[in-house]
Write a protein that holds these residues in place. Sequence first.
Motif, PDB file in Angstrom:
ATOM      1  N   ALA A  37     -45.083  -9.871 -35.373  1.00 15.38           N
ATOM      2  CA  ALA A  37     -44.191 -10.971 -34.998  1.00 15.38           C
ATOM      3  C   ALA A  37     -43.861 -10.882 -33.517  1.00 15.38           C
ATOM      4  N   LEU A  38     -43.891 -12.026 -32.855  1.00 19.54           N
ATOM      5  CA  LEU A  38     -43.560 -12.087 -31.438  1.00 19.54           C
ATOM      6  C   LEU A  38     -42.068 -12.274 -31.223  1.00 19.54           C
ATOM      7  N   GLU A  39     -41.426 -12.913 -32.218  1.00 17.73           N
ATOM      8  CA  GLU A  39     -40.025 -13.264 -32.048  1.00 17.73           C
ATOM      9  C   GLU A  39     -39.389 -13.499 -33.412  1.00 17.73           C
ATOM     10  N   LEU A  40     -38.126 -13.165 -33.516  1.00 16.82           N
ATOM     11  CA  LEU A  40     -37.315 -13.533 -34.670  1.00 16.82           C
ATOM     12  C   LEU A  40     -36.333 -14.578 -34.171  1.00 16.82           C
ATOM     13  N   THR A  41     -36.333 -15.738 -34.807  1.00 17.75           N
ATOM     14  CA  THR A  41     -35.462 -16.835 -34.391  1.00 17.75           C
ATOM     15  C   THR A  41     -34.451 -17.112 -35.489  1.00 17.75           C
ATOM     16  N   TRP A  42     -33.182 -17.126 -35.119  1.00 20.67           N
ATOM     17  CA  TRP A  42     -32.121 -17.505 -36.054  1.00 20.67           C
ATOM     18  C   TRP A  42     -31.790 -18.964 -35.817  1.00 20.67           C
ATOM     19  N   MET A  43     -31.800 -19.748 -36.884  1.00 21.11           N
ATOM     20  CA  MET A  43     -31.514 -21.181 -36.802  1.00 21.11           C
ATOM     21  C   MET A  43     -30.500 -21.564 -37.868  1.00 21.11           C
ATOM     22  N   THR A  44     -29.792 -22.636 -37.608  1.00 21.59           N
ATOM     23  CA  THR A  44     -28.908 -23.173 -38.641  1.00 21.59           C
ATOM     24  C   THR A  44     -29.782 -23.761 -39.744  1.00 21.59           C
ATOM     25  N   PRO A  45     -29.232 -23.932 -40.934  1.00 15.12           N
ATOM     26  CA  PRO A  45     -30.015 -24.581 -41.991  1.00 15.12           C
ATOM     27  C   PRO A  45     -30.537 -25.958 -41.575  1.00 15.12           C
ATOM     28  N   GLU A  46     -29.726 -26.725 -40.854  1.00 13.20           N
ATOM     29  CA  GLU A  46     -30.169 -28.046 -40.410  1.00 13.20           C
ATOM     30  C   GLU A  46     -31.359 -27.939 -39.468  1.00 13.20           C
ATOM     31  N   GLU A  47     -31.320 -26.964 -38.558  1.00 14.52           N
ATOM     32  CA  GLU A  47     -32.434 -26.793 -37.617  1.00 14.52           C
ATOM     33  C   GLU A  47     -33.716 -26.382 -38.335  1.00 14.52           C
ATOM     34  N   VAL A  48     -33.630 -25.414 -39.254  1.00 16.50           N
ATOM     35  CA  VAL A  48     -34.830 -24.918 -39.924  1.00 16.50           C
ATOM     36  C   VAL A  48     -35.416 -25.975 -40.860  1.00 16.50           C
ATOM     37  N   LEU A  49     -34.601 -26.914 -41.311  1.00 17.51           N
ATOM     38  CA  LEU A  49     -35.080 -27.988 -42.177  1.00 17.51           C
ATOM     39  C   LEU A  49     -35.546 -29.218 -41.400  1.00 17.51           C
ATOM     40  N   SER A  50     -35.381 -29.210 -40.085  1.00 18.35           N
ATOM     41  CA  SER A  50     -35.806 -30.367 -39.284  1.00 18.35           C
ATOM     42  C   SER A  50     -37.323 -30.530 -39.382  1.00 18.35           C
ATOM     43  N   PRO A  51     -37.816 -31.764 -39.310  1.00 13.76           N
ATOM     44  CA  PRO A  51     -39.262 -31.994 -39.442  1.00 13.76           C
ATOM     45  C   PRO A  51     -40.105 -31.197 -38.440  1.00 13.76           C
ATOM     46  N   GLY A  52     -39.644 -31.074 -37.207  1.00 12.83           N
ATOM     47  CA  GLY A  52     -40.411 -30.339 -36.203  1.00 12.83           C
ATOM     48  C   GLY A  52     -40.587 -28.880 -36.550  1.00 12.83           C
ATOM     49  N   VAL A  53     -39.520 -28.228 -36.997  1.00 15.64           N
ATOM     50  CA  VAL A  53     -39.600 -26.815 -37.368  1.00 15.64           C
ATOM     51  C   VAL A  53     -40.395 -26.666 -38.659  1.00 15.64           C
ATOM     52  N   GLN A  54     -40.193 -27.553 -39.620  1.00 13.47           N
ATOM     53  CA  GLN A  54     -40.927 -27.471 -40.885  1.00 13.47           C
ATOM     54  C   GLN A  54     -42.435 -27.512 -40.663  1.00 13.47           C
ATOM     55  N   MET A  55     -42.885 -28.270 -39.680  1.00 16.12           N
ATOM     56  CA  MET A  55     -44.319 -28.367 -39.376  1.00 16.12           C
ATOM     57  C   MET A  55     -44.884 -27.075 -38.805  1.00 16.12           C
ATOM     58  N   GLU A  56     -44.024 -26.204 -38.275  1.00 16.61           N
ATOM     59  CA  GLU A  56     -44.476 -24.948 -37.675  1.00 16.61           C
ATOM     60  C   GLU A  56     -44.783 -23.862 -38.708  1.00 16.61           C
ATOM     61  N   PHE A  57     -44.352 -24.066 -39.963  1.00 10.88           N
ATOM     62  CA  PHE A  57     -44.592 -23.060 -41.003  1.00 10.88           C
ATOM     63  C   PHE A  57     -46.021 -23.161 -41.499  1.00 10.88           C
ATOM     64  N   SER A  58     -46.612 -22.013 -41.802  1.00  7.99           N
ATOM     65  CA  SER A  58     -47.982 -21.982 -42.301  1.00  7.99           C
ATOM     66  C   SER A  58     -47.999 -21.818 -43.812  1.00  7.99           C
TER      67      SER A  58
END
Length: 179
Positions: A140-161
């Motif tokens: 892992a290059l980075e651990l990112t902490w996000m709010t639930p709203e941020e992690v559920l945003s369409p842009g972040v959701q697209m980053e998951f593999s």
Amino acid sequence: MNVRTPDPNPGWLSEEDLFEARGRLPMVYVEAVPVRLDPLGFVNEVGTLLQADEDGTMVRSLVSGRVIYRETIRAALLRHMEKDLGPLAFPQLPISPVPFTVAEYFPAPSQTGFTDDRQHAVSLAYVIPVTGECEPRQDALELTWMTPEEVLSPGVQMEFSGGRGGLIRQALSYAGVGF
């Protein structure tokens, strides 16, 4: 009489044996969605790992890894939490080894929505609160902490593999986060 030193990791397979096993049977994994809780026990942050895939594309992932032979689910969770988040993450393992869901990964797209190009895998998924300092380790290059709203945003959701964005949605629903 031949006396041998016991293998310190008798559950590990050689690379060749692992390749052979992945082609013949499902592998058992644990996955963890690391979260931070507010004083009332509600999820206020979700941790995701940023990694580069084989093509060099940046993708978000979760704490995950195989369960080795003769290892308990709880021991596997603790080992992978420490491996991916560091020894000072202080994960709060669940009282029960019952996962919030079972994710079935296949090497090609399937009805489950989860894919893993390497193998057929069955993954027991958990929401794990952490209270300590987390430092990404391994690949892992980075651990990112996000709010639930941020992690559920369409842009972040697209980053998951591999469909893991859907796993995050299930985890937050299980934890009582309304969207």
